[in-house]
Design a protein around this motif. Structure first.
Motif, PDB file in Angstrom:
ATOM      1  N   ASN A 175      57.686  -4.591  21.677  1.00 14.33           N
ATOM      2  CA  ASN A 175      56.307  -4.679  21.180  1.00 14.33           C
ATOM      3  C   ASN A 175      56.095  -5.924  20.310  1.00 14.33           C
ATOM      4  O   ASN A 175      55.527  -5.858  19.217  1.00 14.33           O
ATOM      5  CB  ASN A 175      55.970  -3.405  20.392  1.00 14.33           C
TER       6      ASN A 175
ATOM      7  N   ALA B  58      54.166  -8.505  20.413  1.00 12.16           N
ATOM      8  CA  ALA B  58      52.818  -8.990  20.108  1.00 12.16           C
ATOM      9  C   ALA B  58      52.214  -8.297  18.896  1.00 12.16           C
ATOM     10  O   ALA B  58      51.454  -8.898  18.137  1.00 12.16           O
ATOM     11  CB  ALA B  58      51.909  -8.802  21.316  1.00 12.16           C
ATOM     12  N   ASN B  59      52.565  -7.022  18.716  1.00 14.54           N
ATOM     13  CA  ASN B  59      51.976  -6.245  17.618  1.00 14.54           C
ATOM     14  C   ASN B  59      52.889  -6.125  16.405  1.00 14.54           C
ATOM     15  O   ASN B  59      52.594  -5.354  15.492  1.00 14.54           O
ATOM     16  CB  ASN B  59      51.612  -4.843  18.125  1.00 14.54           C
ATOM     17  N   ARG B  60      53.979  -6.886  16.399  1.00 16.53           N
ATOM     18  CA  ARG B  60      54.911  -6.832  15.273  1.00 16.53           C
ATOM     19  C   ARG B  60      55.228  -8.258  14.817  1.00 16.53           C
ATOM     20  O   ARG B  60      56.382  -8.622  14.623  1.00 16.53           O
ATOM     21  CB  ARG B  60      56.181  -6.086  15.677  1.00 16.53           C
TER      22      ARG B  60
ATOM     23  N   THR C 228      57.167 -13.377  15.664  1.00 14.94           N
ATOM     24  CA  THR C 228      56.583 -13.656  16.971  1.00 14.94           C
ATOM     25  C   THR C 228      56.126 -15.103  17.107  1.00 14.94           C
ATOM     26  O   THR C 228      56.266 -15.717  18.178  1.00 14.94           O
ATOM     27  CB  THR C 228      55.391 -12.706  17.213  1.00 14.94           C
TER      28      THR C 228
ATOM     29  N   ASN D  55      56.075  -4.728  26.032  1.00 17.91           N
ATOM     30  CA  ASN D  55      55.791  -6.158  26.037  1.00 17.91           C
ATOM     31  C   ASN D  55      54.953  -6.594  27.236  1.00 17.91           C
ATOM     32  O   ASN D  55      54.898  -7.779  27.570  1.00 17.91           O
ATOM     33  CB  ASN D  55      57.097  -6.970  26.026  1.00 17.91           C
TER      34      ASN D  55
END
Length: 331
Positions: free
Chosen positions: A178, A180-182, A188, A207
């Motif tokens: 995950n 993109a959201n972390r 990232t 992902n």
């Protein structure tokens, strides 16, 4: 010695159950991802651990409502067979069960998810209730309010699980769930910058839609991919000083590259060659770009061999089992 193992991370559980159940005189029950012997977790294979039906029945008798985690509502009756309880990280597993744990040897197993303020907020608090502390890294001793430890036992891996690194694919490997959201947890922005115009493969769940997404293949396939990729970008996962994915690359000999100061406590300077660490994202990209173009039999081969040596000396299942055995039978 009969042990109740209370897990919260299926990948670590996979490794630790294998090791603990191989220690002579130790019997383990774990109501976690490998509860059913014929069924594996999402990311690992099944484990055929010996199961005691009386222990299972006692566990199933815990009065938890459907959807509730039994590990939060343990009864003294369910604990009767056990000499010790190992709690993987979750403070709530301790706080919710302090009364039921009375008279038992309780061990808190660190998995790299504490921050400095947890020394007083949680660690001292459970120590005052008689809980033993097992750290996974010795670097925490530099914390201002460090509350000590009863043992330092790192994560462990089985060297025979891994393939020898060949590096024939000019690809940068990355492993993160995950991503993109972390963003702050997984750095990232660093991954995006390094791989913006370079060939890469991102492994992990959740992902979908990411540029280099390769999904989450079964464990053996994943390890085979690691052995073929040229290098690995390591962003870490805040606040962990090192992760299981880091160890998997270390054991494979897949040359790892990362920043020396990610913004949280890190074990990397003590485990990697200084040439593998960069002061910033831009320099890291240049290092990895150069690595993709060079002959893997030169500098990268030397780094690979050093990594495998460090992995086997510090994190091999053989060493970690000995540490667990010494600690458990000293209680």
């Amino acid at each position: 010695m009969n042990i109740l193992y209370l897990p919260c991370h299926e990948v670590l559980e996979y490794d630790e159950l294998r090791m603990l159940t191989e220690i002579p005189g130790v019997n383990v029950m774990s109501p976690g991802a490998y509860w059913k012997p014929s069924k594996g977790a999402r990311l690992r294979l099944p484990l055929n651990i010996p199961r005691n039906q009386e222990w299972i029945d006692a566990w199933n008798s815990i009065p938890a409502s459907p959807g509730q985690d039994h590990k939060l509502y343990i009864t003294p009756q369910a604990l009767e067979p056990y000499d010790a309880i190992i709690v993987m990280h979750k403070w709530s597993f301790i706080y919710n069960n302090l009364e039921a744990f009375q008279g038992k040897k309780v061990i808190w197993r660190d998995i790299g998810q504490t921050v400095p303020k947890d020394e007083v907020r949680h660690i001292k608090r459970v120590q005052d209730s008689g809980v033993k502390i097992v750290r996974y890294w010795d670097g925490y001793q530099d914390r201002k309010d460090y509350q000590g430890h009863d043992a330092i036992i790192p994560f462990g891996k089985y060297p025979e699980d891994f393939h020898t690194w060949t590096g024939e694919e000019k690809v940068i490997a990355g492993c993160c769930n995950n991503i993109a959201n972390r963003a702050k947890v997984c750095r990232t922005h660093c991954w995006d910058h390094v791989t913006s115009d370079l060939p890469a493969a991102l492994y992990g769940i959740l992902n979908h839609g990411e540029k280099h997404h390769q999904g989450s293949p079964d464990y053996h396939t994943f390890l085979k991919h690691l052995s073929r990729h040229r290098v690995m970008w390591y962003g870490g996962t805040k606040p962990a000083p090192y992760t299981l994915a880091f160890l998997e690359a270390l054991f494979t000999g897949l040359p790892l590259f990362g920043v020396s100061s990610p913004g949280w406590e890190t074990a990397l300077p003590g485990l990697l060659d200084s040439s593998q660490l960069a002061p910033d994202t831009w320099t890291l990209k240049m290092k990895m770009k150069d690595a993709l173009t060079m002959d893997p039999s030169e500098w990268l081969q030397s780094l690979s061999e050093k990594q495998v040596k460090v992995a086997r000396e510090q994190f091999s299942a053989t060493r970690v089992k000995k540490l667990w055995k010494k600690f458990l039978f000293s209680l």
